[in-house]
Design a protein around this motif. Structure first.
Motif, PDB file in Angstrom:
ATOM      1  N   SER A 101       0.832  -1.214   0.000  1.00 21.12           N
ATOM      2  CA  SER A 101       0.000   0.000   0.000  1.00 21.12           C
ATOM      3  C   SER A 101       0.861   1.256   0.000  1.00 21.12           C
ATOM      4  CB  SER A 101      -0.955  -0.007   1.197  1.00 21.12           C
ATOM      5  OG  SER A 101      -1.964  -0.968   0.965  1.00 21.12           O
ATOM      6  N   LEU A 102       1.986   1.203   0.713  1.00 16.86           N
ATOM      7  CA  LEU A 102       2.908   2.351   0.700  1.00 16.86           C
ATOM      8  C   LEU A 102       3.364   2.643  -0.733  1.00 16.86           C
ATOM      9  CD1 LEU A 102       4.847   4.441   1.994  1.00 16.86           C
ATOM     10  CD2 LEU A 102       6.476   2.548   2.318  1.00 16.86           C
ATOM     11  N   ARG A 103       3.710   1.569  -1.443  1.00 14.41           N
ATOM     12  CA  ARG A 103       4.177   1.710  -2.835  1.00 14.41           C
ATOM     13  C   ARG A 103       3.088   2.377  -3.689  1.00 14.41           C
ATOM     14  NH1 ARG A 103       5.414  -3.815  -3.835  1.00 14.41           N
ATOM     15  NH2 ARG A 103       7.190  -3.552  -2.462  1.00 14.41           N
ATOM     16  N   GLN A 104       1.851   1.883  -3.540  1.00 12.58           N
ATOM     17  CA  GLN A 104       0.730   2.444  -4.320  1.00 12.58           C
ATOM     18  C   GLN A 104       0.508   3.912  -3.968  1.00 12.58           C
ATOM     19  OE1 GLN A 104      -0.910   0.809  -6.676  1.00 12.58           O
ATOM     20  NE2 GLN A 104       0.263  -1.039  -6.290  1.00 12.58           N
ATOM     21  N   MET A 105       0.586   4.190  -2.666  1.00 12.28           N
ATOM     22  CA  MET A 105       0.368   5.573  -2.227  1.00 12.28           C
ATOM     23  C   MET A 105       1.421   6.495  -2.829  1.00 12.28           C
ATOM     24  SD  MET A 105       1.816   7.922   0.038  1.00 12.28           S
ATOM     25  CE  MET A 105       1.318   9.379   0.914  1.00 12.28           C
ATOM     26  N   LEU A 106       2.685   6.017  -2.838  1.00 16.63           N
ATOM     27  CA  LEU A 106       3.767   6.858  -3.366  1.00 16.63           C
ATOM     28  C   LEU A 106       3.609   7.097  -4.870  1.00 16.63           C
ATOM     29  CD1 LEU A 106       6.772   5.495  -1.279  1.00 16.63           C
ATOM     30  CD2 LEU A 106       5.750   7.780  -1.118  1.00 16.63           C
ATOM     31  N   VAL A 107       3.067   6.105  -5.570  1.00 17.22           N
ATOM     32  CA  VAL A 107       2.784   6.304  -7.007  1.00 17.22           C
ATOM     33  C   VAL A 107       1.789   7.464  -7.150  1.00 17.22           C
ATOM     34  CG1 VAL A 107       1.680   5.282  -9.041  1.00 17.22           C
ATOM     35  CG2 VAL A 107       3.310   3.927  -7.691  1.00 17.22           C
ATOM     36  N   GLU A 108       0.745   7.446  -6.308  1.00 16.04           N
ATOM     37  CA  GLU A 108      -0.251   8.533  -6.369  1.00 16.04           C
ATOM     38  C   GLU A 108       0.354   9.862  -5.909  1.00 16.04           C
ATOM     39  OE1 GLU A 108      -4.075   7.848  -4.615  1.00 16.04           O
ATOM     40  OE2 GLU A 108      -4.331   5.930  -5.643  1.00 16.04           O
ATOM     41  N   ALA A 109       1.201   9.773  -4.867  1.00 22.16           N
ATOM     42  CA  ALA A 109       1.818  10.995  -4.346  1.00 22.16           C
ATOM     43  C   ALA A 109       2.688  11.654  -5.419  1.00 22.16           C
ATOM     44  CB  ALA A 109       2.649  10.675  -3.105  1.00 22.16           C
ATOM     45  N   LYS A 110       3.400  10.826  -6.161  1.00 22.08           N
ATOM     46  CA  LYS A 110       4.254  11.354  -7.238  1.00 22.08           C
ATOM     47  C   LYS A 110       3.378  12.024  -8.318  1.00 22.08           C
ATOM     48  CE  LYS A 110       7.929  10.280 -10.399  1.00 22.08           C
ATOM     49  NZ  LYS A 110       8.665   9.302 -11.157  1.00 22.08           N
ATOM     50  N   ALA A 111       2.287  11.350  -8.664  1.00 21.33           N
ATOM     51  CA  ALA A 111       1.382  11.910  -9.683  1.00 21.33           C
ATOM     52  C   ALA A 111       0.786  13.240  -9.212  1.00 21.33           C
ATOM     53  CB  ALA A 111       0.266  10.907  -9.992  1.00 21.33           C
ATOM     54  N   GLU A 112       0.628  13.392  -7.888  1.00 22.25           N
ATOM     55  CA  GLU A 112       0.086  14.637  -7.316  1.00 22.25           C
ATOM     56  C   GLU A 112       1.175  15.683  -7.094  1.00 22.25           C
ATOM     57  OE1 GLU A 112      -3.132  15.513  -6.361  1.00 22.25           O
ATOM     58  OE2 GLU A 112      -3.910  13.682  -7.272  1.00 22.25           O
ATOM     59  N   GLY A 113       2.425  15.330  -7.447  1.00 20.30           N
ATOM     60  CA  GLY A 113       3.519  16.293  -7.337  1.00 20.30           C
ATOM     61  C   GLY A 113       4.132  16.402  -5.955  1.00 20.30           C
ATOM     62  N   LEU A 114       3.912  15.400  -5.106  1.00 24.10           N
ATOM     63  CA  LEU A 114       4.484  15.460  -3.750  1.00 24.10           C
ATOM     64  C   LEU A 114       5.996  15.232  -3.742  1.00 24.10           C
ATOM     65  CD1 LEU A 114       1.479  15.481  -2.756  1.00 24.10           C
ATOM     66  CD2 LEU A 114       2.200  13.931  -0.958  1.00 24.10           C
ATOM     67  N   PHE A 115       6.514  14.601  -4.752  1.00 22.00           N
ATOM     68  CA  PHE A 115       7.975  14.509  -4.906  1.00 22.00           C
ATOM     69  C   PHE A 115       8.319  14.323  -6.363  1.00 22.00           C
ATOM     70  CE2 PHE A 115       6.672  10.107  -4.192  1.00 22.00           C
ATOM     71  CZ  PHE A 115       7.380   9.395  -5.136  1.00 22.00           C
TER      72      PHE A 115
END
Ligand SMILES: NC(=O)c1ccc[n+]([C@@H]2O[C@H](COP(=O)([O-])OP(=O)(O)OC[C@H]3O[C@@H](n4cnc5c(N)ncnc54)[C@H](OP(=O)(O)O)[C@@H]3O)[C@@H](O)[C@H]2O)c1
Length: 292
Positions: free
Chosen positions: A278-292
């Motif tokens: 789930s962390l991996r999936q969240m980070l994929v979304e976070a990247k798409a949202e520009g969080l990193f």
């Protein structure tokens, strides 16, 4: 069409619930700007004017350390509000969904906490959340209380993942607590589980987290590894495990707060996703949202 009232709609879990509840009916999403839930008269009036069939409470006072200095406010949001929601839900014949926490436990156990295990909160936040649970159960309203833990998500004010990503960009070395163990849990998975439990009209206390367990140190190193695998450029070279005693906080926290999700998995017919997945999936979304 079933009307669902969602409170705390701008929080980490609240924002995910806006998506997952949508297929269940008409979602009326409310945030603090529209109604301060501690205004008791306004809250009761609003509930009556809306007359929802389902009330989902994702609002809470979640500042664990600040709660030690603001016990009245923590109590008002985490105990009094759920009581009013339960009273009014009962009057309206509505089904109440409430979210609670692993911090109702003292962390002395060394195997996953069951829904039936004795509670013993270590701080004001946990006490106020436990008082909320008890107030709901006392009314006899048709209610589901879902306890979860170590919540993070793409949305909302902030969380451990966002903090680590920020610090990981700023610092070469980080020290992270290794002797507190729990189950990091993605807000989106909580919102999905709730959307599947609501049609079953499950009542009583249920535990739900992602599966597996980790220390904050394990969680931090996984965040950096997974973010780097997705292309994040981080300064951090070294993560040092430290004991809780080296990182004093105003509120004490349970050393071990893994929750047993077996009862919930039986109701859902599925195991929760593993926290690392789930962390991996969240980070994929976070990247798409520009969080990193
Ligand atoms: N975060 C965790 O690690 C964790 C762990 C275990 C259980 N939980 C539980 O999971 C649930 C969801 O947590 P979360 O992490 O999504 O929390 P969150 O991101 O802090 O969201 C809570 C929401 O409630 C709102 N709220 C607080 N006081 C309010 C008031 N008086 N009137 C109206 N709205 C108010 C907040 O608005 P403002 O932002 O304006 O204050 C915020 O939008 C809570 O019941 C929490 O206790 C959380």
């Amino acid at each position: 069409m079933t009307k669902l009232l969602l409170l705390g709609a701008q929080g980490q879990v609240g924002q995910e619930l806006q998506q997952t509840l949508a297929p269940l009916g008409e979602v009326v999403a409310l945030d603090r700007a529209q109604l301060d839930l501690t205004q008791e008269g306004d809250l009761r009036e609003f509930l009556h004017s809306q007359a929802p069939a389902v009330v989902v409470n994702a609002a809470a006072y979640t500042a664990v350390d600040r709660a030690e200095q603001e016990p009245e406010l923590a109590e008002a949001v985490n105990a009094r509000v759920p009581q009013i929601l339960a009273e009014e839900s009962q009057t309206l014949g509505a089904y109440l969904i409430h979210i609670s926490t692993d911090y109702v436990f003292d962390g002395q156990k060394n195997s996953p906490y069951l829904e039936t295990d004795p509670t013993a909160p270590l701080g004001v936040y946990g006490e106020s959340k436990l008082a909320g649970e008890r107030a709901i159960l006392k009314t006899g309203a048709e209610a589901l209380i879902l306890r979860t833990a170590w919540v993070y998500g793409v949305y909302g004010q902030g969380n451990f993942v966002k903090t680590m990503l920020r610090l990981g960009k700023e610092r070469r070395q980080l020290k992270v607590v290794v002797d507190q163990v729990g189950s990091p849990t993605w807000a989106k998975d909580i919102a999905s589980a709730l959307a599947r439990l609501i049609p079953q009209r499950a009542t009583g206390i249920y535990h739900f987290t992602n599966s597996g367990a980790a220390s904050w140190y394990d969680f931090a190193t996984a965040i950096f590894a997974e973010a780097r695998a997705l292309g994040a450029v981080l300064e951090v070279k070294e993560v040092l495990p430290i004991p809780t005693s080296a990182y004093p906080t105003p509120a004490r926290r349970p050393a071990y707060s893994v929750l047993s999700w077996e009862k919930t998995a039986a109701a859902l017919g599925a195991y929760p996703p593993h926290w690392r997945e789930s962390l991996r999936q969240m980070l994929v979304e976070a990247k798409a949202e520009g969080l990193f």
